[in-house]
Every structure is written in C-alpha cells, then in structure tokens.
Motif scaffolding. Structure first.
Motif, PDB file in Angstrom:
ATOM      1  N   VAL A  85       0.854  -1.199   0.000  1.00 35.63           N
ATOM      2  CA  VAL A  85       0.000   0.000   0.000  1.00 35.63           C
ATOM      3  C   VAL A  85       0.883   1.240   0.000  1.00 35.63           C
ATOM      4  CG1 VAL A  85      -1.708   1.344   1.301  1.00 35.63           C
ATOM      5  CG2 VAL A  85      -1.902  -1.142   1.198  1.00 35.63           C
ATOM      6  N   PHE A  86       0.511   2.222  -0.810  1.00 34.67           N
ATOM      7  CA  PHE A  86       1.192   3.521  -0.823  1.00 34.67           C
ATOM      8  C   PHE A  86       0.208   4.591  -0.391  1.00 34.67           C
ATOM      9  CE2 PHE A  86       2.031   7.538  -3.098  1.00 34.67           C
ATOM     10  CZ  PHE A  86       3.274   7.851  -2.549  1.00 34.67           C
ATOM     11  N   PHE A  87       0.649   5.429   0.549  1.00 32.17           N
ATOM     12  CA  PHE A  87      -0.169   6.553   1.016  1.00 32.17           C
ATOM     13  C   PHE A  87       0.577   7.848   0.792  1.00 32.17           C
ATOM     14  CE2 PHE A  87      -0.875   9.663   4.447  1.00 32.17           C
ATOM     15  CZ  PHE A  87      -2.175  10.031   4.133  1.00 32.17           C
ATOM     16  N   ASP A  88      -0.150   8.883   0.318  1.00 28.97           N
ATOM     17  CA  ASP A  88       0.470  10.179   0.089  1.00 28.97           C
ATOM     18  C   ASP A  88      -0.286  11.297   0.777  1.00 28.97           C
ATOM     19  OD1 ASP A  88       2.335  12.044  -1.210  1.00 28.97           O
ATOM     20  OD2 ASP A  88       0.541  12.721  -2.269  1.00 28.97           O
ATOM     21  N   ALA A  89       0.454  12.105   1.553  1.00 24.76           N
ATOM     22  CA  ALA A  89      -0.089  13.328   2.149  1.00 24.76           C
ATOM     23  C   ALA A  89       0.843  14.494   1.861  1.00 24.76           C
ATOM     24  CB  ALA A  89      -0.277  13.157   3.653  1.00 24.76           C
ATOM     25  N   GLY A  90       1.593  14.381   0.743  1.00 25.54           N
ATOM     26  CA  GLY A  90       2.504  15.448   0.350  1.00 25.54           C
ATOM     27  C   GLY A  90       1.778  16.560  -0.373  1.00 25.54           C
ATOM     28  N   THR A  91       2.482  17.247  -1.258  1.00 24.64           N
ATOM     29  CA  THR A  91       1.887  18.375  -1.957  1.00 24.64           C
ATOM     30  C   THR A  91       0.916  17.896  -3.033  1.00 24.64           C
ATOM     31  OG1 THR A  91       3.644  18.505  -3.620  1.00 24.64           O
ATOM     32  CG2 THR A  91       3.967  19.732  -1.569  1.00 24.64           C
ATOM     33  N   THR A  92      -0.142  18.656  -3.240  1.00 26.44           N
ATOM     34  CA  THR A  92      -1.140  18.286  -4.246  1.00 26.44           C
ATOM     35  C   THR A  92      -0.532  18.237  -5.642  1.00 26.44           C
ATOM     36  OG1 THR A  92      -2.828  19.364  -2.890  1.00 26.44           O
ATOM     37  CG2 THR A  92      -3.421  18.848  -5.160  1.00 26.44           C
ATOM     38  N   THR A  97       1.528  12.309  -9.986  1.00 28.95           N
ATOM     39  CA  THR A  97       2.728  11.591 -10.421  1.00 28.95           C
ATOM     40  C   THR A  97       3.087  10.478  -9.451  1.00 28.95           C
ATOM     41  OG1 THR A  97       3.583  13.575 -11.532  1.00 28.95           O
ATOM     42  CG2 THR A  97       5.174  11.840 -10.986  1.00 28.95           C
ATOM     43  N   LEU A  98       3.005  10.758  -8.151  1.00 27.05           N
ATOM     44  CA  LEU A  98       3.341   9.751  -7.143  1.00 27.05           C
ATOM     45  C   LEU A  98       2.337   8.608  -7.154  1.00 27.05           C
ATOM     46  CD1 LEU A  98       4.402  12.029  -4.154  1.00 27.05           C
ATOM     47  CD2 LEU A  98       5.893  10.687  -5.651  1.00 27.05           C
ATOM     48  N   LEU A  99       1.052   8.936  -7.274  1.00 28.26           N
ATOM     49  CA  LEU A  99       0.038   7.884  -7.320  1.00 28.26           C
ATOM     50  C   LEU A  99       0.229   7.003  -8.553  1.00 28.26           C
ATOM     51  CD1 LEU A  99      -3.190   9.813  -6.237  1.00 28.26           C
ATOM     52  CD2 LEU A  99      -1.783   8.303  -4.841  1.00 28.26           C
ATOM     53  N   ALA A 100       0.524   7.634  -9.688  1.00 27.26           N
ATOM     54  CA  ALA A 100       0.738   6.864 -10.914  1.00 27.26           C
ATOM     55  C   ALA A 100       1.941   5.944 -10.770  1.00 27.26           C
ATOM     56  CB  ALA A 100       0.921   7.812 -12.097  1.00 27.26           C
ATOM     57  N   GLN A 101       3.009   6.445 -10.168  1.00 23.33           N
ATOM     58  CA  GLN A 101       4.191   5.617  -9.945  1.00 23.33           C
ATOM     59  C   GLN A 101       3.860   4.416  -9.064  1.00 23.33           C
ATOM     60  OE1 GLN A 101       7.448   7.678  -8.033  1.00 23.33           O
ATOM     61  NE2 GLN A 101       8.769   5.857  -7.992  1.00 23.33           N
ATOM     62  N   ALA A 102       3.094   4.662  -8.007  1.00 24.51           N
ATOM     63  CA  ALA A 102       2.727   3.569  -7.097  1.00 24.51           C
ATOM     64  C   ALA A 102       1.817   2.553  -7.785  1.00 24.51           C
ATOM     65  CB  ALA A 102       2.043   4.143  -5.856  1.00 24.51           C
ATOM     66  N   ARG A 104       1.638   1.858 -10.978  1.00 27.29           N
ATOM     67  CA  ARG A 104       2.433   1.084 -11.942  1.00 27.29           C
ATOM     68  C   ARG A 104       3.324   0.065 -11.238  1.00 27.29           C
ATOM     69  NH1 ARG A 104       2.864   6.414 -14.559  1.00 27.29           N
ATOM     70  NH2 ARG A 104       1.459   6.381 -16.383  1.00 27.29           N
ATOM     71  N   ALA A 105       3.651   0.327  -9.984  1.00 25.34           N
ATOM     72  CA  ALA A 105       4.438  -0.622  -9.204  1.00 25.34           C
ATOM     73  C   ALA A 105       3.567  -1.689  -8.544  1.00 25.34           C
ATOM     74  CB  ALA A 105       5.234   0.121  -8.122  1.00 25.34           C
ATOM     75  N   GLY A 106       2.252  -1.635  -8.817  1.00 25.01           N
ATOM     76  CA  GLY A 106       1.332  -2.641  -8.292  1.00 25.01           C
ATOM     77  C   GLY A 106       0.827  -2.378  -6.896  1.00 25.01           C
ATOM     78  N   LYS A 107       1.002  -1.146  -6.408  1.00 20.79           N
ATOM     79  CA  LYS A 107       0.563  -0.821  -5.050  1.00 20.79           C
ATOM     80  C   LYS A 107      -0.908  -0.414  -5.032  1.00 20.79           C
ATOM     81  CE  LYS A 107       4.978  -0.975  -3.906  1.00 20.79           C
ATOM     82  NZ  LYS A 107       5.540  -2.222  -3.316  1.00 20.79           N
ATOM     83  N   HIS A 108      -1.594  -0.754  -3.952  1.00 24.68           N
ATOM     84  CA  HIS A 108      -2.867  -0.123  -3.646  1.00 24.68           C
ATOM     85  C   HIS A 108      -2.557   1.295  -3.181  1.00 24.68           C
ATOM     86  CE1 HIS A 108      -4.467  -4.140  -3.936  1.00 24.68           C
ATOM     87  NE2 HIS A 108      -3.737  -4.552  -2.924  1.00 24.68           N
TER      88      HIS A 108
END
Length: 383
Positions: A85-92, A97-102, A104-108
C-alpha cells in the motif's frame, strides 16, 4: 486468531496533517490497539515505512513513535513487493505523479485530497488505478466527524422531513505573519504552489453535500484574495496569489439549496470553526465538529419582528442537544480502518479515487463560475 502484516509506504507525513492525523492518530493508534479486526477473526497489523526528503526529520519522527522503518529513497520503497500500500499526504501538485508511480508498481493507493490540482490529471489517475485493478481511496474525513454523524442520524430518522436548505460557515482568521506568527503554511496563499481555499475546501464540500444532502448539480461561486500581502515562515513578505475566501451557492438534487462560506479571513462568532445548519419542513439542526443541536417543528418558537425594541428571545437556548449515543473515534482513523479492511479482505469501500475526482471537478466548476461570473452545471463524472 492470526496477525496479518500489511506493509505500508507513508509519504508526506512530516507535514501537519500527515503527521498528526494520518500517522499519529491513525496508523500509530491502530498499531497500539493491536491492529484492525478482520471478519475471519484475524488482526491486520500495518507495518509503516516512513519516506521523506529530510533524513533527520523522518528518522526522529519514526523513533518518536516506535516505528522501525524509515528512509529517503522512494523509488526503492516502490520496488519492494513486501509493501503493498502507498499513502500520500505530500503536496497536491506532486500527487498525481506519485500515485501513478505507485499504481504502476502494483501498489494499492490511498491519499489526501485533493487528488490533483485539475480534473484531467485526477481522471487519468482514476483510470490508471481501475485498469491496474488495485484498491484505491481518497480521504473524506468530514463524513466521520461526530457532528456530521449526528446530522446523518437525524436525517435517517426522518427528523428533517423534506430538507430545504443547508448553510455551511467555515473558517477563522489566519494571521498575516507581521503582527502574530502564521498558523498555516505560506504555500496555502500562493496559487503557483497549489494554494487557494477553493482548491482546499470545495473538495470537502463536494463529498459532504453529495453524501448527506443531495448530489451537487450546479454552482455559483465568487472567490477573493482579501489579504494581498502575507509573511512566510521566515518572516519575509510575499505576494498572496491564491484566494483566501470563497462565497458559493450550490443547487443539489431534490431542490436543496446549499450556501457555503469558506474563509481564512473571518473572526469566529459561532459554535465552532465550521457549522452546518440544515433546515427542513419538520425540523432544523446545527452541527459543529463534535456537537449537534436540533429544533423540531413542534418546538419552533414564534419570534416577533420589532426593530424598535431590544431582542429578548434567547435563540441559542431554544435548541436541544443531540446526545452522544456511542463513542466517536478519530475520523481519519475510522476511514483508515475501512480502507485497510478493503485491501485485506475486499470489504466494501465507497470513498474511491473517482469520489476524490468529483471534488476536483467541483473545484474547476467553482473556479470557472468565479472567472466567468455565471452558474456552472456539474454533470455526472465520465470515467
């Protein structure tokens, strides 16, 4: 009963919201309670890996809360199959880009809102997640507030009759930074850095209105940058380029009208930093973050308009408090538990990335309304 591990990459948790609400009051609290109970009797234990740019800051944060894993290499974390699982609370601005990277890496993926600064990027991430078949979610924390849960209880009980209107008053005075220190990050007031109260708050109002009072059908919005100059964290003056207040009217399904004022330049004289006033044919209610007060049709007083005498009717005393009928856990933690169950056992979950995209859609509609000075319709989102 067995304990199942769930590897979780947490990015952007050195910021105020990421650290306090998502790390400390959600994931750390879940770990301290022994994990999340699953339907088969097992416990799901999140095992977080904290990722940030500042090694010293992220290490100190991890050690302060008993977290063994931390680092600065996001690419390496994404490549590790042990963390699902990948979670992001960084900058909007970085989020799509970060969600797409995650993905593509197969992460929820699970993230703060807004899920993007524009609808095109938001929809692209939604489509990518759906095509990849990963679980996905966006934070919609206001629905878990005790005050709004009490409003929902009144609605489900039929207390309001037919809901006529909703009035939301949100905000407080954010200091400019010259006379008193700022209490919000300076980037909030720079459009080029993803700031602006419309982008920040209209996403919230979309899911609150949709889920509690009726789907949003159109919007009329006026924004403003009332304070043109502010001071940053170092006390240096800068030009504010983002809106610090917004005044909006929404038309909802079923004929409900919602008026919403959002402001970082208002001084509070109400029950809470945000209040939700709902009027219906059979009753009205006003909720804050935790409390809710109601006034039924049969208990509605009969005020008399007379501008020549001082008003003696005690309006605030004429409302009945809706009691706490259950414990109310932290709203962010409750949604985290729902999402973790969704990942671990495919439990039902409705706060998906497309729901987050609806917020961005309404942001764009509100900004268009402001720019073009007109009502803007909000069609069904096409994925």
């Amino acid at each position: 009963m067995a304990t199942q591990r769930l590897g979780l990459i947490m990015h952007g948790v050195t910021g105020r919201m990421g650290m306090n609400q998502h790390l400390i009051r959600s994931i750390v609290a879940i770990r301290n309670q022994g994990g999340v109970a699953l339907a088969n009797g097992d416990r799901l234990m999140p095992d977080p890996l904290l990722i940030g740019r500042d090694a010293g800051k992220i290490e100190a944060l991890a050690k302060a809360h008993g977290i063994a894993r931390w680092g600065t290499n996001l690419d390496s974390a994404m490549a590790d199959r042990a963390d699902t699982v990948f979670f992001d609370a960084g900058t909007t601005q970085m989020r799509p880009t970060l969600l797409a990277q995650a993905i593509r890496a197969g992460k929820h993926v699970y993230c703060e809102k807004p899920i993007a600064t524009n609808l095109s990027e938001a929809l692209a991430v939604c489509r990518l997640a759906q095509a990849a078949g990963v679980k996905h979610g966006a934070v919609q924390d206001k629905l878990f507030l005790p005050g709004l849960r009490k409003l929902d209880l009144l609605k489900r009980a039929g207390f309001f009759g037919r809901i006529l209107s909703v009035r939301i008053e949100f905000g407080y005075w954010v200091f400019e930074g010259d006379l008193q220190p700022i209490q919000r990050p300076s980037w909030n007031y720079r459009q080029e850095d993803g700031g602006g109260i419309i982008l920040d708050m209209v996403c919230h109002w979309r899911y609150v209105l949709d889920n509690l009072f009726g789907e949003v059908q159109s919007v009329s919005c006026l924004g403003s940058t009332h304070i043109p100059e502010r001071f940053d964290e170092a006390g240096k003056p800068y030009r504010a380029t983002a809106d610090d207040a917004a005044y909006a009217t929404f038309q909802l399904a079923g004929g409900v009208i919602a008026q919403v004022n959002s402001s970082w330049v208002t001084r509070v004289r109400r029950d809470d930093l945000v209040t939700f006033h709902v009027d219906g044919t059979h009753g009205s209610a006003v909720a804050g973050l935790t409390d809710c007060r109601s006034q039924a049709r049969v208990n509605t007083p009969r005020p008399v308009w007379n501008p020549d005498t001082r008003q003696t009717m005690p309006f605030f005393e004429q409302w009945q408090e809706v009691p706490d009928t259950q414990p109310y856990d932290n709203g962010f933690k409750l949604q985290w538990e729902q999402f973790l169950r969704h990942v671990a056992e495919d439990a039902p979950y409705r706060f998906t990335l497309p729901e987050g995209a609806k917020g961005v859609q309404l942001v764009e509609a509100a900004l268009t309304s402001w720019k073009e000075r007109r009502w803007v319709d909000v069609p069904a989102l096409a994925l």
